[in-house]
Scaffold this motif. Structure first.
Motif: not given
Length: 121
Positions: A1-5, A9-11, A97-100, A105-108
């Protein structure tokens, strides 16, 4: 399973990236650009600062955002319909496109809630 690079969205820097990217896209979008430039007549530096404050408060728990800061631009944006849905879609796409991660998810989720609240108004 590939992990996201992609980062989560934390800073404050992440917030700035999200807002700047989304508004750059809106200003280039064939439907949203006229609203951003002609209808809203926004003072962009002040509005972007308000957006940074909003998302910092919403996602990072800061208290910089003051209720009503976003009213001038957002009152020009229809609360529903194609322009509003285009903005919601653009913002969610920018997050993807920018975050994972959980904050992304909370932002969306917050965008979806704003959209739902606007439709109900």
């Amino acid at each position: 399973m590939a992990t996201s690079t992609l980062p989560d969205l934390c800073t404050e820097g992440d917030i700035k990236t999200l807002v700047d990217t989304a508004f750059s896209k809106a200003n280039e979008d064939e439907l949203l650009a006229p609203l951003c430039s002609a209808v809203a007549r926004v003072h962009w530096p002040r509005h972007l600062t308000s957006m940074y404050d909003y998302w910092s408060t919403a996602l990072l728990g800061t208290t910089r955002y003051q209720e009503g800061q976003l009213v001038p631009l957002h009152s020009a944006l229809p609360a529903q319909g194609p322009l509003f849905q285009r903005w919601v879609s653009l913002l969610k796409r920018t997050v993807d496109e920018k975050f994972a991660g959980s904050k992304a998810e909370e932002a969306k989720s917050k965008v979806a809630t704003l959209a739902s609240n606007s439709r109900a108004a």
